[in-house]
Design a protein around this motif. Sequence first.
Motif, PDB file in Angstrom:
ATOM      1  N   ASN A  30       0.822  -1.204   0.000  1.00  0.00           N
ATOM      2  CA  ASN A  30       0.000   0.000   0.000  1.00  0.00           C
ATOM      3  C   ASN A  30       0.860   1.259   0.000  1.00  0.00           C
ATOM      4  OD1 ASN A  30      -2.705   0.137  -0.195  1.00  0.00           O
ATOM      5  ND2 ASN A  30      -3.124   0.126   1.995  1.00  0.00           N
ATOM      6  N   VAL A  31       0.528   2.199  -0.877  1.00  0.00           N
ATOM      7  CA  VAL A  31       1.148   3.531  -0.924  1.00  0.00           C
ATOM      8  C   VAL A  31       2.604   3.481  -1.394  1.00  0.00           C
ATOM      9  CG1 VAL A  31       1.612   5.661   0.347  1.00  0.00           C
ATOM     10  CG2 VAL A  31      -0.424   4.325   0.890  1.00  0.00           C
ATOM     11  N   GLU A  37      -4.056   4.411  -1.483  1.00  0.00           N
ATOM     12  CA  GLU A  37      -4.490   3.427  -0.490  1.00  0.00           C
ATOM     13  C   GLU A  37      -5.386   2.415  -1.191  1.00  0.00           C
ATOM     14  OE1 GLU A  37      -4.228   2.945   2.821  1.00  0.00           O
ATOM     15  OE2 GLU A  37      -3.164   4.743   3.500  1.00  0.00           O
ATOM     16  N   VAL A  38      -5.000   1.159  -1.146  1.00  0.00           N
ATOM     17  CA  VAL A  38      -5.799   0.129  -1.813  1.00  0.00           C
ATOM     18  C   VAL A  38      -7.008  -0.216  -0.931  1.00  0.00           C
ATOM     19  CG1 VAL A  38      -5.817  -2.229  -2.714  1.00  0.00           C
ATOM     20  CG2 VAL A  38      -3.763  -0.801  -2.972  1.00  0.00           C
ATOM     21  N   LEU A  64      -4.606   0.167 -10.392  1.00  0.00           N
ATOM     22  CA  LEU A  64      -3.381  -0.415 -10.933  1.00  0.00           C
ATOM     23  C   LEU A  64      -3.790  -1.758 -11.529  1.00  0.00           C
ATOM     24  CD1 LEU A  64      -0.213   0.109 -10.989  1.00  0.00           C
ATOM     25  CD2 LEU A  64      -0.133  -1.722  -9.285  1.00  0.00           C
ATOM     26  N   ILE A  65      -3.546  -1.911 -12.825  1.00  0.00           N
ATOM     27  CA  ILE A  65      -3.958  -3.124 -13.539  1.00  0.00           C
ATOM     28  C   ILE A  65      -2.718  -3.958 -13.839  1.00  0.00           C
ATOM     29  CG2 ILE A  65      -5.113  -4.013 -15.599  1.00  0.00           C
ATOM     30  CD1 ILE A  65      -6.640  -1.386 -15.815  1.00  0.00           C
ATOM     31  N   LEU A 116      -6.001  -3.487  -8.590  1.00  0.00           N
ATOM     32  CA  LEU A 116      -5.980  -2.870  -7.273  1.00  0.00           C
ATOM     33  C   LEU A 116      -6.667  -1.528  -7.416  1.00  0.00           C
ATOM     34  CD1 LEU A 116      -3.618  -4.939  -7.321  1.00  0.00           C
ATOM     35  CD2 LEU A 116      -2.488  -3.528  -5.629  1.00  0.00           C
ATOM     36  N   ALA A 117      -7.618  -1.262  -6.527  1.00  0.00           N
ATOM     37  CA  ALA A 117      -8.455  -0.076  -6.704  1.00  0.00           C
ATOM     38  C   ALA A 117      -8.425   0.793  -5.446  1.00  0.00           C
ATOM     39  CB  ALA A 117      -9.882  -0.496  -7.024  1.00  0.00           C
ATOM     40  N   SER A 118      -8.568   2.092  -5.653  1.00  0.00           N
ATOM     41  CA  SER A 118      -8.430   3.061  -4.551  1.00  0.00           C
ATOM     42  C   SER A 118      -9.711   3.232  -3.752  1.00  0.00           C
ATOM     43  CB  SER A 118      -7.999   4.418  -5.107  1.00  0.00           C
ATOM     44  OG  SER A 118      -9.010   4.948  -5.942  1.00  0.00           O
TER      45      SER A 118
END
Length: 139
Positions: A30-31, A37-38, A64-65, A116-118
Amino acid sequence: MINKANVYDCSIVELPVNHREKGNLTVIENVKDVPFEVQRVYYLYDIPGGESRGGHAHKELRQLIVAASGSFDVILNDGKIKRIFTLNRPYQGLLVFPGIWRELDNFSSGSVCLVLASQVYDEMDYLRDYDLFLKWKFE
Ligand code: TYD
């Protein structure tokens, strides 16, 4: 302005790789390794040949893909310019900003698209109509 992001703001992020004779390991913290922040992780798999996914933009979500396995293309479109990224390395991620229309296609057999998504899932954050996307983006 968040909806002013363009396709050149989106880029490939190199992720750390722990090489071992027994195989490789990539960790995303994370970060540190992802610049937000995921809040959510999901993955696409068992995608039938010739199928495409996406076809929408997000108002606030950052993602983030990663091609965790296999390969596929991500077509990013900011309403003016398109960029195509072929993802085929589990140690690279494509950072996608809000306000970018995306389509995913050319999935190889057995590929896994890890995202991964915020933010948590929120249908209200989606722009699923291309004309409405352009309106939201430029008006
Ligand atoms: P969608 O984001 O449209 O998938 P894609 O862009 O890969 O084609 O989501 C497909 C469906 O899954 C849609 O009905 C919403 C649902 N969904 C959730 O319920 N939670 C989630 O976190 C995601 C990403 C999708």
